[in-house]
Design an enzyme around this catalytic site. Sequence first.
Site, mmCIF file in Angstrom:
data_model
loop_
_atom_site.group_PDB
_atom_site.id
_atom_site.type_symbol
_atom_site.label_atom_id
_atom_site.label_comp_id
_atom_site.label_asym_id
_atom_site.label_seq_id
_atom_site.Cartn_x
_atom_site.Cartn_y
_atom_site.Cartn_z
ATOM 1 N N HIS A 177 0.845 -1.201 0.000
ATOM 2 C CA HIS A 177 0.000 0.000 0.000
ATOM 3 C C HIS A 177 0.878 1.249 0.000
ATOM 4 C CE1 HIS A 177 -3.458 2.489 0.673
ATOM 5 N NE2 HIS A 177 -2.884 3.026 1.733
ATOM 6 N N ASP A 179 0.955 5.114 -0.134
ATOM 7 C CA ASP A 179 0.226 6.384 -0.050
ATOM 8 C C ASP A 179 0.976 7.458 -0.829
ATOM 9 O OD1 ASP A 179 -1.915 5.732 1.819
ATOM 10 O OD2 ASP A 179 -0.309 5.442 3.292
ATOM 11 N N ASP A 291 -7.829 1.223 2.019
ATOM 12 C CA ASP A 291 -7.560 2.220 3.056
ATOM 13 C C ASP A 291 -8.493 3.429 3.129
ATOM 14 O OD1 ASP A 291 -6.109 2.874 5.316
ATOM 15 O OD2 ASP A 291 -4.589 4.010 4.236
ATOM 16 N N ASP A 428 1.549 -1.286 4.450
ATOM 17 C CA ASP A 428 2.025 -0.018 3.899
ATOM 18 C C ASP A 428 3.494 -0.145 3.459
ATOM 19 O OD1 ASP A 428 -0.414 0.833 4.694
ATOM 20 O OD2 ASP A 428 0.292 2.279 6.188
ATOM 21 N N HIS A 575 -6.412 9.482 -0.189
ATOM 22 C CA HIS A 575 -7.127 9.407 1.085
ATOM 23 C C HIS A 575 -6.339 9.951 2.287
ATOM 24 C CE1 HIS A 575 -5.168 5.419 0.506
ATOM 25 N NE2 HIS A 575 -4.804 5.622 1.761
HETATM 26 ZN ZN LIG Z 1 -3.307 4.753 2.797
#
Ligand SMILES: [Zn+2]
Length: 1027
Positions: A177, A179, A291, A428, A575
């Site tokens: 994941h 971000d 998420d 993550d 997000h």
């Molecule tokens: Zn995230």
Amino acid sequence: MKISRQFTVFGSAIFCVVVFSLYLMLDHLQLDRIKNPINEERLQNGQLVILQDKIDHLERLLAENNKIIANIRDSVTNLRKSVNNDKGPLEAKNLSQGLVDLLPFAPIWVLIPSEDCQFSAQTYSKAADEVQMLDVYDMLSFDNPDGGVWKQGFDISYEENEWDQEPLQVVVVPHSHNDPGWLKTFDDYYRDQTQHILNNMVVKLHEDERRKMIWSEISYFSKWWNNIDIQKKDAVKKLIERGQLEMATGGWVMPDEANTHYFALIDQLLEGHQWLERNLGVKPKTAWAVDPFGHSPTQAYLFKQAGLSNMLIQRVHYSIKKHFATQKTLEFFWRQNWDQESSTDILCHMMPFYSYDVPHTCGPDPKICCQFDFKRLPGGRISCPWRIPPQVITSDNVQQRAHMLLDQYRKKSKLFMSKVVLAPLGDDFRYTDAQEWDQQFNNYQKLFDYMNSHPELNVQAQFGTISDYFEILRKVTGMDQAGMNKGVSPFPVLSGDFFTYADRDDHYWSGYFTSRPFYKRMDRMLESHLRAAEILYSLTLANIKMFGKPSNYPAVENYKLLTEARRNLGLFQHHDAITGTGKDWVVVDYGTRYIAFLLPLPVVVHCCRTILVSGDIENEWQLRFLVSFPMNVFIMPSFRSVVVYNPIEQARSSVISIYVTTPHIRVLTAQGRPVIAQITAVWEHFTQASTEVSFVAHVPPLGLAVYQMSEGVELHTELAHYMFLKKGGHVSVTGAEQFRVAIPQETVPVSVENPHLQLFVSSTTGLLETLKLKENGLKHSIKVDFVWYGTTSNKDKSGAYLFLPDGEAKKYSPSRPPVIRVTKGPVFSEVTTTFTHITHTLRLYNIQGVDGQAVEICNTVDIRGEFNQEIAMRITSDINSMNRFFTDLNGFQVQPRRTMSKLPLQANFYPMTSMAYLEDSNRRLTLLTAQSLGAASLKSGQLEVIMDRRLNQDDNRGLGQGVLDNKITANSFRLLLEPRNSVLTKLKVSTFTPVSLSLMYESSSTPKHQEISLKPMEICTYRIQLG
Ligand SMILES: [Zn+2]
């Protein structure tokens, strides 16, 4: 008359005003507040440090801006060169029809299937077997008993022989994941982690064809792609061909689903999908959203429309997960509320447990599952909080470990209808180094090999992509293309949404609906400017195409600017971006990107405008720096023309305001007819003025209108009148000598009106008390108030994500009486009340139609001096709405809500992206919003919206900081009261056209006599013609 000639004759500078924007309001009110003496006083009281920080920050931004301006200057120089190299301008005859007539010729047709927009004309009803989320909320008790190893669930048991007939199929989906900004900026994450993950992926997947991986953030992938050589690119393509690497969702980011507007959701999905198509020839099949903090059916609808067949969601309220697990309905067809058939159905998998990390994905017991996260092997940087570490799989322990893991897989599978179990394997920023790839893939392969070579276990375990899982699922459930097994759907149908999310106890994630509202407002501004520029760009290309002659128009350069803007808008839909849940410096990074890509948009608008108005860039190119967002530039006392652009598909009459250096201004139409104009003071200090001119511009759909301005005395231009009030205090007004200013010493009634409405405002509080609808002469009690929420005294307090208030809100009662300023004029009238923390304006436009029917509310909020406080606007009406209200989802659809006393206060807040409303059988009260914020209706007739939050601590969701970077933020709203006239419920009409709530679509009217019947609670918008 040739408009182009007029421009040449008068040598006028052209300004482009994007009607859609509220930018300046933000800009100018901020200026107001900075100069406010109350602020200065508070700054002096111990805020010098903050001030120093701000100055430092401004200096950095200024340096950044200088760089950007220099870049723009360079690109303009380049563009000018290309202009000079090009052939002559378009022939004047092509443009001689005048602009307003010209635009409708542009051959732009977008085909929208008729069923797409029929929802607004239909009554909501549900199929007998359909799960409605509102009903689920009614039914659940929302207790939180201890479920044992699966804390929020229950004990799961099974019989050994359950898989004798049909073996268990296990699909382990490796994922990482990433971000695009959170604790680090997008670029820092890329440099430190993401590029290594992707580089290792190419090597490690090629080592063994059984290995699989999914990737979903195209923002990162495209950045990496630009940095790798051709051999690596070919290797990636091979992995995709072999099905080892799947691009899941394929959006630019994994967007937030609460605060995002659907324009931006589509934009970021398109940007990612087009990138994939062009570079890899890939069309994503399955969406992966582990998420986002709650899930919206709008996103499901967009996935379906983008050609995806399956989707996965994760952050859903723990009580709902448990309920669905009990019912084995964690997999369902998600259907839109308005869909009477099944055209919007998309197969959705809801992950059952607490998180998407390894401890919460192999089965119900995190203590066991953690032992199968081989990154946590002893000696590594991370370990298992349950204090039992993983073991390297060897021939000695493989039997015991395989049984342990299989037990978890079997238990997990008991929560689902089929005998296929999905086990995501990642977290993550996982798989950064080669060792981690080996640890996970080698150990798991040994476990799979053991399981698969023991037929008595009745299991087939393997690595897979998320689409592999859905493919197997569809196969074992016998689903055909239409999702049916012999005409029957193997899965239930669900409608509704998954807000408001709670991950444990009373920890509801309703704080992020409002966190960092300044940036939420900024997001919508860029979005509207970008959309306006994109539409104008398309119209320009269509025009050039129609007239069959290439022009000197820099289409490619403009397209690049639009693409950059689109990608940065896309990035902000992430997000942890629009949600306001990133680190302070990450937030600044997003803001800086925004400014950098917002600034070139007027260049695009200007180029298009020039082509459309005069057909030639050459003559006017040097004027491009005068292109402006609304009111940013002062009009000098000479002759000027203003081009007003309407980027929406409806004709509009809107008030345009522009700063002027003299009150003696004439405003004329392009044909030279005078226009009624109002000269108003610009209150740099709340009682000290310079001037602006306002007039009503009428612009056709997607059209441009030209207005002329010149210095001179004009009967149609009137100065506004002012009245200042302050209870028991003295007000001195300076710099407004040319205006008529009254400062009554005694209490006088405060009221403003327009052709539709009259507002009655308290002369002591300056707040709205009564609203009269002139249509029927009835007065309605509608009171505006401000309230504070504190945070709980418990250990867990409010933060960027969570809203944990200390009980009901307390009334905002300022320590000193507010200054009330009443403005009256021919174009608009307003009441502005200045409190310590809020400057509150109620404005009425003297316009017939939509813009005149609503009260414009602007609240400029400054809570920088506060400690753990959140400030809300509360509107209290006499509407008997009971516990029902409505909020929109992504500006796309409306979701009915019920306020429930069994839920804590913070659970009753919902995201409000574009509107919220209350209604009873007689009236509907709508609050339309220009920015996403959290809203609730805690009592019948009441609507409230949280405008800013200042929180001094972290809320333990990984961010590691509070929210203390508050900015002065202008929140803009429109308040609309509509009578639900019984006459309208049965009406003979000659044509009736359903119109979507977004006003984005109007189907061709069907001329037939028809009766419309509206039922209570029905959401309908019609355009009708009486027959
Ligand atoms: Zn995230």
